[in-house]
Design an enzyme around this catalytic site. Structure first.
Site, PDB file in Angstrom:
ATOM      1  N   ASN A   9       0.855  -1.187   0.000  1.00 37.54           N
ATOM      2  CA  ASN A   9       0.000   0.000   0.000  1.00 37.54           C
ATOM      3  C   ASN A   9       0.893   1.240   0.000  1.00 37.54           C
ATOM      4  OD1 ASN A   9      -1.833   2.013   0.519  1.00 37.54           O
ATOM      5  ND2 ASN A   9      -2.418   1.289   2.566  1.00 37.54           N
ATOM      6  N   TRP A  10       0.965   1.901  -1.154  1.00 34.70           N
ATOM      7  CA  TRP A  10       1.869   3.053  -1.275  1.00 34.70           C
ATOM      8  C   TRP A  10       1.288   4.301  -0.621  1.00 34.70           C
ATOM      9  CZ3 TRP A  10       3.912   2.922  -7.071  1.00 34.70           C
ATOM     10  CH2 TRP A  10       4.596   1.717  -7.280  1.00 34.70           C
ATOM     11  N   LYS A  11       0.032   4.288  -0.259  1.00 32.34           N
ATOM     12  CA  LYS A  11      -0.633   5.453   0.355  1.00 32.34           C
ATOM     13  C   LYS A  11      -0.434   6.686  -0.546  1.00 32.34           C
ATOM     14  CE  LYS A  11      -0.180   3.194   4.752  1.00 32.34           C
ATOM     15  NZ  LYS A  11      -0.108   3.289   6.189  1.00 32.34           N
ATOM     16  N   HIS A  95      -9.499   0.919   4.949  1.00 33.56           N
ATOM     17  CA  HIS A  95      -8.215   1.145   5.617  1.00 33.56           C
ATOM     18  C   HIS A  95      -8.424   2.112   6.783  1.00 33.56           C
ATOM     19  CE1 HIS A  95      -4.186   2.496   6.466  1.00 33.56           C
ATOM     20  NE2 HIS A  95      -3.778   1.364   5.919  1.00 33.56           N
ATOM     21  N   GLY A 234       4.885   1.147   4.754  1.00 34.92           N
ATOM     22  CA  GLY A 234       6.230   1.712   4.628  1.00 34.92           C
ATOM     23  C   GLY A 234       7.214   0.812   3.905  1.00 34.92           C
TER      24      GLY A 234
HETATM   25  P1  PGA Z   1       2.733   0.090   7.681  1.00 35.10           P
HETATM   26  O1  PGA Z   1       1.279   0.334   7.045  1.00 35.10           O
HETATM   27  O2  PGA Z   1       3.263  -1.197   7.096  1.00 35.10           O
HETATM   28  O3  PGA Z   1       3.535   1.291   7.255  1.00 35.10           O
HETATM   29  O4  PGA Z   1       2.551  -0.004   9.152  1.00 35.10           O
HETATM   30  C1  PGA Z   1       0.390  -0.740   6.868  1.00 35.10           C
HETATM   31  C2  PGA Z   1      -0.903  -0.241   6.274  1.00 35.10           C
HETATM   32  O5  PGA Z   1      -1.282   0.904   6.573  1.00 35.10           O
HETATM   33  O6  PGA Z   1      -1.571  -0.947   5.518  1.00 35.10           O
END
Ligand code: PGA
Length: 256
Positions: A9-11, A95, A234
């Protein structure tokens, strides 16, 4: 045998150009995706079509981070499932950042999940308790409510694939994680809810773990009996880290 699903998930990160570079690096680092795994990346909307070209020839799939619950029309800023379907196999809904930062309700998330599945796309429905829920012993109750409302519009006859991602909100982006055994207990609870709700079809629903998964801890989560992959934030922005997590899933899958 478990079929793992690893989703990055690149957000809201990276320019379109940087996203295409990262996609190319992931293809290089991962090589041929083992046929026992599903691997996907979830870039921001503007990146989807260019990244799809960058992934051309690879079996790495594309997913979107959300979608509208509506088909089309006057919904300024929204993106429909049919706009995504030519390049995406999957849409993530629910999410925690959409629930808690953007304010999406359980009911809206349920409508989105139903819309994604009825369009024939895979839906990853994310659920998970906040730090307060966790501290005050409400985690099961919260997760059950999110499952009930998130799946309210999903009929037993739906043929597209539903996946649930268990993501404790307090573990997302914090470097903190539950003990793998504790995450497994939650995954077992979710799997049992799915089996009750969807019958034999529910028994095939995969449950992922998400929240500070890294190349160093991925194996510990993948080895858990009820965890069938990861939703990675991340660590998915670095091709080598993401590839190492994919290799961990592949190794655990082969040993199982
Ligand atoms: P993270 O995020 O691996 O940076 O904790 C996970 C997510 O939000 O799906």
């Amino acid at each position: 045998m478990k079929r793992f699903l690893i989703a990055g998930n690149w957000k809201m990160n990276l320019s379109v150009a940087q996203g295409c570079v990262l996609a190319g690096e992931i293809v290089q680092a991962v090589g041929d995706v083992p046929s026992t795994l599903d691997v996907l990346v979830l870039p921001p909307f503007p990146h989807l079509y260019p990244v799809s070209s960058a992934l051309d020839g690879s079996t790495i799939q594309l997913g979107a981070q959300t979608a509208s619950e509506c088909d089309d029309g006057a919904r300024t800023g929204e993106v429909s499932v049919s706009m995504l379907a030519p390049v995406c196999s999957t849409v993530l809904v629910g999410h925690s950042e959409r629930r808690h930062l953007i304010g999406e309700s359980d009911q809206l998330i349920g409508k989105k999940a139903a819309k994604v599945l009825s369009a024939g796309l895979r839906c990853i429905l994310a659920v998970g308790e906040t730090e307060d829920d966790h501290a005050e012993g409400r985690a099961r109750e919260v997760i059950t409510r999110q499952l009930e409302t998130g799946c309210a519009g999903i009929g037993k006859g739906i043929t597209a694939e539903l996946v649930i991602a268990y993501e404790p909100v307090w573990a997302i982006g914090t470097g903190r994680t539950p003990e793998p055994e504790q995450a497994n207990e939650r995954a077992a609870m979710i799997a049992s809810w799915c089996a009750d709700r969807f019958g034999s079809r529910g028994e095939t629903i995969r449950v992922l773990y998400g929240g500070s998964m890294t190349r160093d801890n991925a194996v510990l989560f993948m080895e858990q009996s009820m965890i069938a992959g990861g939703l990675i934030g991340g660590a998915s922005l670095d091709a080598q880290s993401f590839a190492a997590i994919i290799r961990a899933a592949s190794t655990v899958g082969e040993a199982a």
